[in-house]
Design a protein around this motif. Structure first.
Motif, PDB file in Angstrom:
ATOM      1  N   LYS A   1     105.148  64.129  -1.341  1.00 39.66           N
ATOM      2  CA  LYS A   1     106.259  63.615  -0.549  1.00 39.66           C
ATOM      3  C   LYS A   1     105.838  63.351   0.896  1.00 39.66           C
ATOM      4  O   LYS A   1     106.179  62.306   1.479  1.00 39.66           O
ATOM      5  N   ALA A   2     105.097  64.293   1.493  1.00 43.15           N
ATOM      6  CA  ALA A   2     104.658  64.122   2.880  1.00 43.15           C
ATOM      7  C   ALA A   2     103.740  62.916   3.017  1.00 43.15           C
ATOM      8  O   ALA A   2     103.881  62.097   3.940  1.00 43.15           O
ATOM      9  N   GLY A   3     102.788  62.782   2.094  1.00 40.27           N
ATOM     10  CA  GLY A   3     101.848  61.673   2.168  1.00 40.27           C
ATOM     11  C   GLY A   3     102.505  60.326   1.931  1.00 40.27           C
ATOM     12  O   GLY A   3     102.244  59.361   2.646  1.00 40.27           O
ATOM     13  N   SER A   4     103.379  60.254   0.914  1.00 45.62           N
ATOM     14  CA  SER A   4     104.030  58.979   0.601  1.00 45.62           C
ATOM     15  C   SER A   4     105.031  58.573   1.668  1.00 45.62           C
ATOM     16  O   SER A   4     105.296  57.382   1.864  1.00 45.62           O
ATOM     17  N   THR A   5     105.601  59.538   2.397  1.00 46.93           N
ATOM     18  CA  THR A   5     106.529  59.221   3.481  1.00 46.93           C
ATOM     19  C   THR A   5     105.793  58.816   4.747  1.00 46.93           C
ATOM     20  O   THR A   5     106.143  57.836   5.411  1.00 46.93           O
ATOM     21  N   LEU A   6     104.758  59.565   5.076  1.00 45.61           N
ATOM     22  CA  LEU A   6     104.023  59.301   6.311  1.00 45.61           C
ATOM     23  C   LEU A   6     103.169  58.046   6.209  1.00 45.61           C
ATOM     24  O   LEU A   6     102.964  57.347   7.209  1.00 45.61           O
ATOM     25  N   GLY A   7     102.687  57.725   5.017  1.00 42.67           N
ATOM     26  CA  GLY A   7     101.796  56.579   4.857  1.00 42.67           C
ATOM     27  C   GLY A   7     102.366  55.270   5.366  1.00 42.67           C
ATOM     28  O   GLY A   7     101.741  54.602   6.202  1.00 42.67           O
ATOM     29  N   PRO A   8     103.546  54.846   4.896  1.00 43.43           N
ATOM     30  CA  PRO A   8     104.110  53.587   5.407  1.00 43.43           C
ATOM     31  C   PRO A   8     104.381  53.607   6.907  1.00 43.43           C
ATOM     32  O   PRO A   8     104.215  52.590   7.584  1.00 43.43           O
TER      33      PRO A   8
ATOM     34  N   GLY B   1      96.592  58.223  -1.420  1.00 41.21           N
ATOM     35  CA  GLY B   1      96.215  59.557  -1.883  1.00 41.21           C
ATOM     36  C   GLY B   1      97.348  60.245  -2.618  1.00 41.21           C
ATOM     37  O   GLY B   1      97.135  60.913  -3.646  1.00 41.21           O
ATOM     38  N   ALA B   2      98.563  60.098  -2.108  1.00 44.35           N
ATOM     39  CA  ALA B   2      99.722  60.672  -2.785  1.00 44.35           C
ATOM     40  C   ALA B   2      99.895  60.063  -4.171  1.00 44.35           C
ATOM     41  O   ALA B   2     100.207  60.764  -5.147  1.00 44.35           O
ATOM     42  N   LEU B   3      99.681  58.733  -4.259  1.00 48.17           N
ATOM     43  CA  LEU B   3      99.787  58.061  -5.552  1.00 48.17           C
ATOM     44  C   LEU B   3      98.705  58.545  -6.514  1.00 48.17           C
ATOM     45  O   LEU B   3      98.967  58.774  -7.711  1.00 48.17           O
ATOM     46  N   VAL B   4      97.477  58.699  -5.996  1.00 49.46           N
ATOM     47  CA  VAL B   4      96.384  59.188  -6.835  1.00 49.46           C
ATOM     48  C   VAL B   4      96.682  60.593  -7.347  1.00 49.46           C
ATOM     49  O   VAL B   4      96.515  60.892  -8.543  1.00 49.46           O
ATOM     50  N   ILE B   5      97.151  61.461  -6.457  1.00 51.15           N
ATOM     51  CA  ILE B   5      97.450  62.842  -6.843  1.00 51.15           C
ATOM     52  C   ILE B   5      98.554  62.889  -7.892  1.00 51.15           C
ATOM     53  O   ILE B   5      98.447  63.591  -8.917  1.00 51.15           O
TER      54      ILE B   5
END
Length: 446
Positions: free
Chosen positions: A276-283, A166-170
């Motif tokens: 930043k929050a999504g890309s950090t929390l995702g992994p 989702g972070a990548l899409v946004i």
């Protein structure tokens, strides 16, 4: 069109490739269902601004509206799966939730967005009960727990992918707009469209390439359920089943609380952006999901091999104790690194406890009741986890300025995991006795 993938019941331990391909598509559908369900977590800010709503209304949207329909349709969907064509049931549900996800991007009001959320829940409600029923008939007894664990593991990758993907899409949509892409739609609307289309493609592929598997019939029992049989089975072992169902509900509640509110707490406490929050929390969630979902059943199998008949409960107790210790303090730590480390550990533990109990239904639930029993588990998980928890966390956080959203999250997670641990301790002896007896079916003719 002839089906490309046959789901006929395997005749031997050498299952072959086709059931595994069906399992792969079921797992992909579960993953996409959780992406479509959780993508709104990254879009809380712009949705609040668009419709002028508060945190409690967001909780109602992402949680309660979904949970009410998902929970109460799950049980009749499970009964349908135990009697009807599971392939068509899954495909129809998947197409419905995908279309609702896409249409949510065009919602003109908060009320319409809620209605589409209800439709998404209705579509997703049929998937997991029917999938577990299919898995039980696709694989021999020696491979069912592994197959069910793989399904759960792949499905629970969905929330991490919702965060990272989702972070990548946004970020991609925002970059396209900066580069000159012209549209009247906002970023959050385009994001919903972007995640809904791939889900729809997988749903159509499943419909066109899968056949309904032959049902397993236990010796001496009728092929279909007799009226009231599920209730009699539960009443005959009410302590065991009530303990397992409630413990699974509380463990699942922890997972939902973390999925819905960790991103927002990171943004508020540390000033992070949604990307930043999504890309950090995702992994972190991805690793935690795989470790918890695959690790708990693996540890259970190892303990069983050593003669521990109460292995399921022992491992679940360890998971709940770990979740309690991690999540009581993790969400309120002032260091982002330490906070995420403990949240990741707590996520793995909560998911491990939930998955281990769901997978145990392959053993403790009679074959012709598997879908119904799994639906009952998800009824409790959804009512509490997706229904009450998303609203409960901000409500506790708003009690006073000294609590806040992060402390509300810690209080809810610690309470749920602590109660779940006590429930598992309460049923440990009962589980061991039933395991020795082989979990006989009430009314079965032997």
């Amino acid at each position: 069109m002839h089906a490309l993938i046959s789901a006929d019941k395997p005749k031997s331990l050498g299952v072959g490739i086709r059931p595994w391909l069906v399992l792969a598509m079921l797992s992909a559908l579960y993953t996409f269902s959780l992406i479509d369900r959780n993508i709104l977590v990254l879009l809380i800010g712009p949705i609040k601004a668009q419709f002028q709503i508060n945190d409690v209304q967001i909780g109602l949207l992402v949680g309660t509206a979904f949970a009410v329909v998902y929970a109460f349709l799950g049980l009749p969907a499970g009964r349908l799966a135990d009697r009807g064509n599971r392939k068509l049931l899954i495909a129809a549900g998947a197409i419905i939730w995908c279309l609702c996800t896409i249409a949510s991007g065009f919602a003109g009001s908060y009320a319409i967005l809620v209605l589409l959320r209800l439709g998404l829940a209705a579509g997703e409600a049929v998937l997991t009960p029917a999938a577990h029923s299919m898995i039980g008939d696709l694989f021999p007894p020696e491979k069912r727990s592994l197959a069910a664990s793989l399904y759960m593991s792949a499905g629970l990758i969905g929330p991490p992918l919702a965060f990272s993907g989702g972070a990548l899409v946004i970020s991609s949509i925002e970059a396209a707009k900066v580069g000159g892409f012209q549209t009247d739609m906002q970023t959050w609307q385009l994001a919903l469209f972007a995640v809904g289309v791939p889900s729809l493609a997988v749903a159509v592929l499943f419909l066109l390439t899968t056949r309904e598997p032959q049902r397993t019939v236990e010796p001496g029992t009728p092929k279909s359920l007799v009226k009231g049989e599920v209730i009699r089975q539960i009443i005959s072992r009410k302590r065991l089943y009530s303990g397992l169902f409630l413990a699974c509900t509380f463990a699942g509640g922890c997972s939902y609380a973390l999925n819905y509110w960790v991103v927002e707490t990171l943004m508020r406490d540390f000033g992070w952006t949604a990307v930043k929050a999504g890309s950090t929390l995702g992994p972190i969630n991805l690793v935690a999901s795989v470790v918890g979902v695959m690790g708990a059943p693996w540890m259970t199998a190892r303990l069983k091999a050593r003669g521990r008949r109460d292995a399921v409960v022992l491992v679940c107790m360890g998971c709940m104790a770990t979740a309690f210790l991690s999540l009581a303090v993790g969400p309120i730590l002032p260091s982002a690194t330490l906070r995420l480390a403990l949240i990741g550990l707590g996520t793995a533990a909560a998911l491990g406890g939930t998955t281990n109990i769901v997978v145990s239904m392959q053993e403790v639930a009679p074959a012709r009741m598997r879908a119904t029993f799994v639906a009952l588990l998800f009824l409790g998980i959804t009512l509490l986890g997706a229904g009450a928890v998303p609203v409960l966390v901000p409500m506790i956080g708003e009690i006073s300025q000294s609590i806040g959203l992060s402390r509300g999250l810690a209080i809810v997670c610690a309470s749920l995991s602590g109660i779940g641990l006590l429930l598992l301790w309460w049923i440990r002896d009962a589980f061991e006795r039933e395991a020795i007896a082989g979990f006989p079916v009430v009314g079965a003719r032997i």
